[in-house]
Motif scaffolding. Structure first.
Motif, PDB file in Angstrom:
ATOM      1  N   VAL A  61       8.402  -5.745 -19.149  1.00 60.71           N
ATOM      2  CA  VAL A  61       7.157  -5.704 -18.368  1.00 60.71           C
ATOM      3  C   VAL A  61       5.991  -6.040 -19.287  1.00 60.71           C
ATOM      4  CG1 VAL A  61       7.008  -3.194 -18.672  1.00 60.71           C
ATOM      5  CG2 VAL A  61       5.691  -4.315 -16.863  1.00 60.71           C
ATOM      6  N   LEU A  65       3.079  -7.444 -14.951  1.00 61.13           N
ATOM      7  CA  LEU A  65       2.465  -6.234 -14.409  1.00 61.13           C
ATOM      8  C   LEU A  65       1.199  -6.578 -13.630  1.00 61.13           C
ATOM      9  CD1 LEU A  65       2.640  -3.035 -14.635  1.00 61.13           C
ATOM     10  CD2 LEU A  65       0.993  -3.258 -16.484  1.00 61.13           C
ATOM     11  N   LEU A  68       2.101  -8.345 -10.026  1.00 65.48           N
ATOM     12  CA  LEU A  68       2.860  -7.630  -8.995  1.00 65.48           C
ATOM     13  C   LEU A  68       2.007  -7.234  -7.784  1.00 65.48           C
ATOM     14  CD1 LEU A  68       5.313  -5.457 -11.126  1.00 65.48           C
ATOM     15  CD2 LEU A  68       5.879  -7.376  -9.624  1.00 65.48           C
ATOM     16  N   GLN A  84      11.563  -4.322  -5.710  1.00 63.40           N
ATOM     17  CA  GLN A  84      11.493  -3.901  -7.116  1.00 63.40           C
ATOM     18  C   GLN A  84      12.709  -3.065  -7.493  1.00 63.40           C
ATOM     19  OE1 GLN A  84       8.268  -2.609  -9.493  1.00 63.40           O
ATOM     20  NE2 GLN A  84       6.728  -3.228  -8.011  1.00 63.40           N
ATOM     21  N   ALA A 209      -0.882  -0.104 -17.240  1.00 64.16           N
ATOM     22  CA  ALA A 209      -0.340   0.216 -15.917  1.00 64.16           C
ATOM     23  C   ALA A 209      -1.079   1.405 -15.299  1.00 64.16           C
ATOM     24  CB  ALA A 209       1.150   0.519 -16.028  1.00 64.16           C
ATOM     25  N   THR A 246      10.487 -10.528 -12.648  1.00 63.84           N
ATOM     26  CA  THR A 246      10.039  -9.330 -13.359  1.00 63.84           C
ATOM     27  C   THR A 246      11.181  -8.643 -14.097  1.00 63.84           C
ATOM     28  OG1 THR A 246       8.317  -8.948 -11.713  1.00 63.84           O
ATOM     29  CG2 THR A 246       8.939  -7.066 -13.085  1.00 63.84           C
ATOM     30  N   THR A 281       5.434  -0.122 -12.934  1.00 62.94           N
ATOM     31  CA  THR A 281       5.201  -1.227 -12.005  1.00 62.94           C
ATOM     32  C   THR A 281       4.931  -0.777 -10.580  1.00 62.94           C
ATOM     33  OG1 THR A 281       7.599  -1.447 -11.664  1.00 62.94           O
ATOM     34  CG2 THR A 281       6.594  -2.814 -13.380  1.00 62.94           C
TER      35      THR A 281
END
Length: 504
Positions: A61, A65, A68, A84, A209, A246, A281
């Motif tokens: 990741v 990120l 998404l 996912q 994130a 991903t 994520t």
């Protein structure tokens, strides 16, 4: 008699595992033990289970990120979350298959007394040893092309992100600058030497994130927000292939395994890394999509919609550093392939190897300038390259390697505890091949190429500043003839020396 033979083979395997696992001899292991507390080794020379976990999670990741939430706008909330989880688990399974095939290849070669000292085993070599030269060619072509474009995507992401801190330079100019910066990865010898970088990279991604999650919630929903996805099949399958991309980070699985002191312990590391990645994520994509909704369809980078702040700038800077690290992850296997092609792989001088590696960076730099389409290019790479490199080829290779009863009987790794039989493994692998071939490559390829061609048609190749806000209209120039504005004089008289001096 047969059982005695099998016992003897097991003893040979265990002996080889003890003496050669991780590419280390007993003398090297003693050196590692003596330098256990050496500061340089702590930062520079890794090979433990934790090193592999950090490498997998950090590499899995990165810039994706930021795209998404864009995929969630294409897919809708429910599909985004479910896909996912689905692709994360399937990706973990095929990474497990790659690790099994690596162990099988290495075990067979070690029985032939083949030494891998100063040689890094790569995926195409595993395919060659187990299935022959045609599979080697296929694996080499797909793996190298995927890693090439994976590196391109990191450069594009660097330029896209830094623009939101400093927009005085166009994104294309930033691509020139970061291409030169990322070229310094030629000095990192192998995945052994990414210990501190993997640790820092995962920390940086974790901050980013959770910044996205918290900032989106604190900022709240924008006025008249709508969540209409999915609205078109093209957008739906484009978003799906971005998620497929991903969890396709294990194009470097074999190199990470080879850097371990005990590669057999890798089997479930990728799954554990994926479970951690889910905590980054899913919350961030859900929160940003909740806050901005359909606006994300025109903003593939989540940073572009969040208000400017010190926290956002910190997240951008940390992502830039992490993208430099991920560029190195993607490029290092390409460096190895190039070194082997020109006969420099056994060279011990870091500087000589660095000079030999530089030609690999040039086409990456050039492609990042041609295709600056941050977001859509992820989906195109996912459908056309990741679908084969990461999902289809490992599943097919495992099925063909163990198609004979003798191969299954003498397998270095038996089916895992949650798979009741070899038949169950074959059925599951066949499902993965069929699903990814139809949904990932077929429908995903159709949708992502339509979307990519639309971006090319809208912005053109070599776009100077992809998805940059339009500059404000230029102000009208001041009137030259003051006397005319005041109601006196003519145009010719307004250009008289006295009036020009007034204007100046």
């Amino acid at each position: 008699m047969l059982s005695q033979k099998q016992a003897g083979e097991a003893m040979v395997t265990n002996l080889n595992e003890t003496e050669h696992e991780g590419g280390s001899t007993r003398e090297e292991e003693r050196e590692q033990e003596q330098s256990k507390f050496n500061f340089k080794n702590i930062l520079w020379h890794g090979g433990s289970v934790w090193d592999a976990w950090f490498s997998c999670a950090s590499n899995q990741v990165a810039q994706v990120l930021l795209t998404l939430p864009y995929s969630f706008a294409q897919l809708g909330m429910i599909s985004g979350i479910l896909l996912q989880i689905f692709y994360g688990l399937i990706g973990s399974w095929t990474a497990y298959l790659v690790s099994v095939l690596y162990i099988e290849y290495r075990t067979r070669k070690e029985k032939e007394n083949v030494s891998f000292k100063n040689h890094v085993i790569q995926w195409f070599e595993v395919l060659d040893g187990l299935l022959g030269p045609y599979w080697k060619a296929v694996g080499l072509a797909f793996n190298c092309t995927f890693l090439l474009f994976g590196s391109v995507i990191q450069l594009i992401a660097c330029a896209s992100n830094i623009y939101y801190i400093n927009d005085k330079l166009y994104k294309r100019t930033w691509t020139y600058i970061f291409g030169a910066c990322c070229a310094t990865t030629v000095f990192i010898p192998s995945f052994h030497n990414y210990r501190i970088w993997s640790f820092l990279g995962l920390g940086m991604t974790t901050y980013t994130a959770w910044y996205l999650t918290i900032a989106a919630i604190v900022n709240g929903q924008v006025e008249n927000v709508t969540h209409s996805g999915p609205t078109k099949l093209v957008l739906y399958f484009t978003g799906a292939t971005n998620i497929l991309y991903t969890f396709g980070g294990h194009a470097v699985t074999v190199e990470i395994m080879h850097a371990m002191w005990k590669p057999r312990k890798f089997k479930y590391i990728y799954l554990l890394a994926t479970l951690y990645v889910f905590t980054l994520t899913i919350p961030s994509a859900v929160a940003v999509y909740w806050a901005f909704g359909d606006q994300l369809l025109d903003h593939s980078n989540a940073f572009s919609l969040l208000p400017k702040s010190g926290y956002r700038d910190a997240a951008i800077i940390l992502m830039l550093i992490h993208q430099f690290i991920t560029f190195g992850f993607a490029c290092t296997p390409l460096y190895f392939v190039w070194e082997k092609a020109i006969g420099m792989h056994d060279t011990k001088s870091i500087c000589v190897r660095a000079l030999a590696r530089l030609p690999v960076v040039i086409p990456i730099w050039f492609l990042a300038i041609i295709f600056p389409f941050f977001g859509p290019i992820n989906s195109a790479v996912g459908s056309l390259l990741v679908s084969f490199t990461v999902y289809i080829i490992p599943a097919l290779a495992h099925m063909l390697t163990y198609r004979k009863a003798s191969a299954r009987q003498n397998a270095a790794e038996k089916p895992p505890f949650f798979m009741p039989s070899w038949t169950a493994m074959y059925v599951f692998n066949a499902f993965i091949v069929g699903w990814v071939l139809v949904v990932g490559f077929g429908l995903g390829g159709w949708a992502s190429m339509i979307n990519l061609l639309k971006q090319i048609d809208t912005f053109g190749l070599f776009a100077e500043c992809y998805q940059c806000p339009s500059p404000p209209p230029a102000a009208a120039p001041p009137p030259l003839a003051h006397s005319m504005a005041e109601g006196g004089g003519d145009l010719e008289g307004s250009w008289s020396p006295s009036n020009l001096l007034k204007i100046i």
